[in-house]
Design an enzyme around this catalytic site. Structure first.
Site, PDB file in Angstrom:
ATOM      1  CB  CYS A  93      -0.972  -0.020   1.179  1.00 14.82           C
ATOM      2  SG  CYS A  93      -2.362  -1.154   0.908  1.00 14.82           S
ATOM      3  CB  SER A  97     -19.196   7.569   0.914  1.00  8.99           C
ATOM      4  OG  SER A  97     -18.613   6.296   0.697  1.00  8.99           O
ATOM      5  NE  ARG A  98     -13.000  12.550   0.899  1.00 13.78           N
ATOM      6  CZ  ARG A  98     -12.507  13.676   1.408  1.00 13.78           C
ATOM      7  NH1 ARG A  98     -12.009  13.661   2.639  1.00 13.78           N
ATOM      8  NH2 ARG A  98     -12.504  14.789   0.727  1.00 13.78           N
ATOM      9  CG  ASP A 124     -12.976   0.854   4.168  1.00 14.63           C
ATOM     10  OD1 ASP A 124     -11.825   1.302   4.072  1.00 14.63           O
ATOM     11  OD2 ASP A 124     -13.668   0.978   5.190  1.00 14.63           O
ATOM     12  CG  ASP A 180      -6.196  -2.794  -2.599  1.00 20.08           C
ATOM     13  OD1 ASP A 180      -5.096  -2.515  -3.115  1.00 20.08           O
ATOM     14  OD2 ASP A 180      -6.671  -2.195  -1.628  1.00 20.08           O
ATOM     15  N   GLY A 182     -10.363 -14.227 -13.522  1.00 21.00           N
ATOM     16  CA  GLY A 182      -9.473 -13.086 -13.381  1.00 21.00           C
ATOM     17  C   GLY A 182      -9.018 -12.555 -14.727  1.00 21.00           C
ATOM     18  CG  ASP A 241      -9.487  -1.830   5.194  1.00 19.82           C
ATOM     19  OD1 ASP A 241     -10.049  -0.794   4.810  1.00 19.82           O
ATOM     20  OD2 ASP A 241      -9.016  -2.671   4.399  1.00 19.82           O
TER      21      ASP A 241
END
Length: 344
Positions: free
Chosen positions: A13, A44-45, A47, A64, A134, A222
């Site tokens: 990250c 809304s920012r 997760d 992610d 994927g 998180d």
């Protein structure tokens, strides 16, 4: 092992775009017609996105992916998957399906890719989900992650900004993994410190989230790339303040020592630049400040719990083997947004 150095250039990250840059881009995007069933979107920012499909069912969507922050491909796959799955748990949801996202050089040993995907697959299985496919592309550098879909009841969603004054802030994992990984990359970290960081990063937030469902939780997020203070800033939503007790923050062994040696990340400094104006430190050592601005990869949940239930929640989290700690409280809006207090 000649490819080992190429494989890990520093990622996780810490590779995220800074929050300030991202906000400037997102606020200019066309919104389109409002969909009443989109309960939570990017504005809304929060997760993950949440979309209502019936009175008792909503699906949670997130994705992610990032470059490696450890040398071992299998461990990297576990960490990247745990990090991606975490957003579902931060919303109070259950993981259902996941899709691999892969960027990989054609010239690199495919066994490395196999180990990355094995690590990711095992975490999806542990989460109770199904790996359903994927997408992969050829790239100059390795990147891996997941697109994940989960389910949640529309009335039991954990937003990141629903807290009330008096709520107790509980953090379920230790901070400092970004600093420890940076120290490890330049061969300055102790082996046992790096092992502790890796153990934290591969731990699913599934277990903490399941325990939380038994209690009154007003907000949850998180802690990842924007740091503890960055994600707390989003949780406060411009309408609350927070009191944080520095001594109660759980920290990975060695992280403070490495911070004092300036083994820091550029992402940590971006976090300081973005969130620092909202924070007032009182008697807090430099190293702890850096830990609080440190970008976390697959970090823990930050929970705003009802004050009359926080102690029981904390006990159960600890009984489950999690290094959870009550780290502060939410308050009415004050002059500064976040007050971090240390010992005199």
């Amino acid at each position: 092992m000649g490819e080992k150095i190429v494989f890990c250039k520093g990622g996780g990250c810490t590779a995220k775009l800074g929050a300030g840059i991202l906000n400037r881009v997102l606020e200019k995007l066309p919104k389109g017609p409002k969909d009443e069933n989109l309960l939570i979107g990017y504005d809304s920012r929060d997760d993950a996105a949440v979309y209502k499909v019936s009175d008792d069912t909503a699906f949670v969507q997130t994705l992610d992916f990032f470059p490696p922050m450890v040398d071992d491909p299998y461990t990297f796959g576990q960490i990247a998957a745990a990090n991606a799955l975490s957003d579902i748990y931060a919303m109070g949801g259950e993981v259902k399906t996941a899709l691999n996202i892969v960027c990989f050089p054609e010239t690199m040993d495919l066994n490395i890719l196999g180990e990355i995907m094995r690590g990711g697959s095992e975490k999806v299985i542990e989460a109770g989900g199904t790996l359903a496919g994927g997408h992969s592309i050829q790239d100059s550098d390795v990147k891996y992650g997941l697109s994940v879909t989960g389910l949640v009841h529309p009335d039991r969603i954990y937003s990141n900004n629903g807290g009330y004054p008096g709520d107790v802030l509980i953090l379920t994992k230790k901070l400092g993994v970004g600093i420890v990984c940076t120290a490890s990359r330049v061969q300055e970290a102790k082996e046992e410190d790096m092992k502790e960081a890796v153990s934290s990063m591969i731990q699913l937030n599934k277990y903490a989230s399941e325990i939380c469902r038994k209690y009154e939780i007003h907000a949850c997020t998180d802690v990842t790339g924007f740091s503890f203070l960055g994600h707390l800033h989003e949780m406060l939503d411009g309408r609350l303040s927070a009191e944080v007790i520095a001594e109660q923050i759980p920290v990975i062994s060695g992280a403070a020592d490495y911070a004092n040696e300036f083994l820091l990340t550029a992402a940590g400094q971006r976090n300081r630049n973005h969130v620092g104006p909202y924070v007032e430190f009182e008697h807090v050592p430099f190293a702890m400040e850096e830990v609080l601005f440190d970008p976390q990869t697959s970090g823990g949940l930050l929970i705003a719990a009802a004050p009359d239930q926080a102690e029981r929640l904390l006990v159960e989290l600890r009984e489950a083997g999690l290094p959870a700690s009550a780290v502060g409280t939410l308050t009415e809006k004050k002059e500064k947004e976040i007050y971090v207090r240390g010992q005199r």
